[in-house]
Design an enzyme around this catalytic site. Structure first.
Site, PDB file in Angstrom:
ATOM      1  N   GLU A  17      48.093 -24.497  76.854  1.00 46.28           N
ATOM      2  CA  GLU A  17      49.521 -24.166  76.744  1.00 46.28           C
ATOM      3  C   GLU A  17      50.311 -25.459  76.738  1.00 46.28           C
ATOM      4  O   GLU A  17      50.011 -26.375  77.497  1.00 46.28           O
ATOM      5  CB  GLU A  17      49.920 -23.300  77.950  1.00 46.28           C
ATOM      6  N   GLU A  21      61.839 -26.342  78.860  1.00 46.57           N
ATOM      7  CA  GLU A  21      61.909 -25.292  79.878  1.00 46.57           C
ATOM      8  C   GLU A  21      62.779 -25.747  81.044  1.00 46.57           C
ATOM      9  O   GLU A  21      62.773 -26.919  81.420  1.00 46.57           O
ATOM     10  CB  GLU A  21      60.492 -24.950  80.389  1.00 46.57           C
TER      11      GLU A  21
END
Ligand SMILES: *[C@@H]1O[C@H](CO)[C@@H](O)[C@H](O)[C@H]1NC(C)=O
Ligand SMILES: *[C@@H]1O[C@H](CO)[C@@H](O)[C@H](O)[C@H]1NC(C)=O
Ligand SMILES: *[C@@H]1O[C@H](CO)[C@@H](O)[C@H](O)[C@H]1NC(C)=O
Ligand SMILES: *[C@@H]1O[C@H](CO)[C@@H](O)[C@H](O)[C@H]1NC(C)=O
Ligand SMILES: *[C@@H]1O[C@H](CO)[C@@H](O)[C@H](O)[C@H]1NC(C)=O
Ligand SMILES: *[C@@H]1O[C@H](CO)[C@@H](O)[C@H](O)[C@H]1NC(C)=O
Ligand SMILES: *[C@@H]1O[C@H](CO)[C@@H](O)[C@H](O)[C@H]1NC(C)=O
Ligand SMILES: *[C@@H]1O[C@H](CO)[C@@H](O)[C@H](O)[C@H]1NC(C)=O
Length: 379
Positions: free
Chosen positions: A141, A146
């Site tokens: 990932e 974010e």
């Protein structure tokens, strides 16, 4: 018996394979999400957020369009991906939002660019621009963008199986929160690099008109560049069909292959935009340090004016492959390669497997990890 022709072809193939990783700075465009066709080739999640326990329903493509939560602004040609800020939510109901994942996935040797003019922010808001393989944590990932609540700095991270670490990072950021990328380490917080710029997330990011994120997934390492709107290099803004990373300078975050065998730990990635509210991280241990009240009751419930800034405005997403290759693994052909010209050794892992089930569980682990590690730091 081998013909001279095939022997020559085999020899050339060997040369190409051994040389490619060393010179992998030039890329050619293989996919563009832009304008009226931006929302083609994405999967809308169409379920409540059972991944990170946020207080949202990720709507279907039909409802995203009907309720204008995912649409193309025809005056700018920019894509809007947003939280519902026009409905009144009463107790026990969730608020509508959007999560989309690219139908195609992109193998090692890929680079993707997201030109983002505005990203969601504010108390209870938790957006991300990231990617994940069909199998997690086996396929890895990459979190490019974010943050939560009133954060001002973007947090970038990798999550992998055990054996991938951040070493000898050649990057502009000095803010390295953790170096073990294993999901099993540090309650799965991943190997985090924080962008030192307070314009890399939140209100500052939005007021500066955002910028362009470049994510390079090369066999030599993974790198992320962030260019604020005012300093996007012409090699990106000229909308060329090729780009060369050597013109970008040192990335803000970098995970070299000397500490992480990229080919081993990363499988073809699906690109994802999502926005959740509250949930495991935003409503976690740090909630009260910047936001007031109860996340759901005082923010999600009510008329939605808290969410006027909870939207992505995206100029385009473009995906590139190392020159001479095609790293696209299309949804319909995953497992068998995407085209006769592909040089990608695509995995056989994607086809037919319960994609969402695997990564949902995975994402819960990720988020519980953030929560647990925050608690751990406080303890
Ligand atoms: C669209 O929204 C309506 C009203 O909220 C809901 O009843 C319906 O199930 C949704 N449709 C889909 C396909 O999710
Ligand atoms: C990373 O964490 C995993 C899981 O705890 C552990 O097995 C591994 O030894 C760690 N790696 C390093 C370099 O510390
Ligand atoms: C970039 O150029 C391509 C090919 O000319 C075109 O289709 C596309 O709309 C352009 N994209 C942007 C973001 O201007
Ligand atoms: C770091 O990256 C820059 C830009 O790619 C390169 O010029 C430089 O040689 C690299 N430094 C090291 C120590 O690898
Ligand atoms: C934040 O503070 C409120 C009021 O003291 C409390 O009810 C709530 O549980 C706290 N939230 C978190 C996530 O700690
Ligand atoms: C929305 O709710 C907030 C808080 O309850 C209130 O202050 C505001 O006036 C409301 N806005 C509208 C347009 O109703
Ligand atoms: C909802 O947010 C958008 C910006 O995302 C804003 O233009 C619009 O006025 C807001 N709607 C309401 C009812 O406040
Ligand atoms: C989330 O909901 C979907 C649809 O009901 C289901 O297929 C999936 O297994 C659920 N995932 C988790 C982690 O509960």
């Amino acid at each position: 018996m081998l013909s001279a022709h095939s022997t020559m072809a085999a020899a050339l193939a060997c040369v190409a394979l051994s040389v490619a990783p060393v010179t992998a700075t030039s890329y050619s465009m293989v996919k563009e999400y832009y304008g009226s066709s931006f929302f083609n080739d994405w999967t809308f999640y169409n379920n409540y957020d059972n991944l990170t326990n946020g207080d949202v329903v990720y709507v279907s493509a039909g409802n995203a369009s009907a309720y204008q939560l995912a649409y193309v602004d025809t005056t700018t040609n920019h894509a809007i991906i947003k939280v519902d800020n026009t409905s009144t939510v009463v107790y026990d109901n969730k608020r509508n939002s959007v999560r989309i994942a690219s139908s195609d996935s992109y193998a090692v040797g890929s680079l993707w660019v997201a030109d983002i003019y505005h990203a969601p922010y504010g108390c209870s808001v938790w957006p991300a621009w990231w990617s994940q393989a069909a199998l997690w944590p086996q396929g890895g990932e990459i979190d490019t963008f974010e943050g939560i609540n009133t954060d001002t700095q973007n947090q970038m991270s990798l999550h992998t199986e055990t054996g991938c670490t951040a070493v000898s990072q050649n990057q502009t950021s000095t803010l390295v929160a953790s170096t073990n990328c294993s999901y099993a380490a540090n309650s799965d917080q991943g190997c985090i690099v924080t962008d030192p710029s307070t314009g890399s997330y939140g209100a500052g990011f939005a007021s500066a008109g955002g910028g362009a994120f470049v994510t390079e997934m090369a066999s030599t390492g993974i790198s992320i560049w962030f260019f604020p709107r005012s300093s996007i290099p012409s090699s990106l803004s000229n909308n060329g069909s090729t780009i060369d990373t050597s013109s970008f300078g040192i990335p803000v975050a970098n995970w070299p292959s000397t500490g992480c065998n990229i080919e081993q730990f990363f499988q073809p990635q699906n690109l994802i935009f999502d926005i959740t509210l509250c949930g495991d991280w935003a409503d976690g241990a740090t909630w009260n340090s910047t936001c007031s009240g109860i996340c759901y009751n005082n923010w999600v419930m009510g008329n939605g004016t808290d969410y006027n800034n909870a939207y992505f405005e995206v100029g385009y997403v473009r995906v590139f492959s190392t020159a001479g290759t095609n790293t696209v693994v299309s949804a319909t052909t995953s497992g068998s390669g995407s085209s006769p010209t592909t040089s990608t050794t695509s995995s056989s892992s994607a086809a037919g497997l319960p994609h969402d089930g695997f990564w949902m569980a995975a994402t819960i682990l990720v988020v519980v990890g953030f929560f647990s590690s925050a608690l751990f730091r406080l303890a």
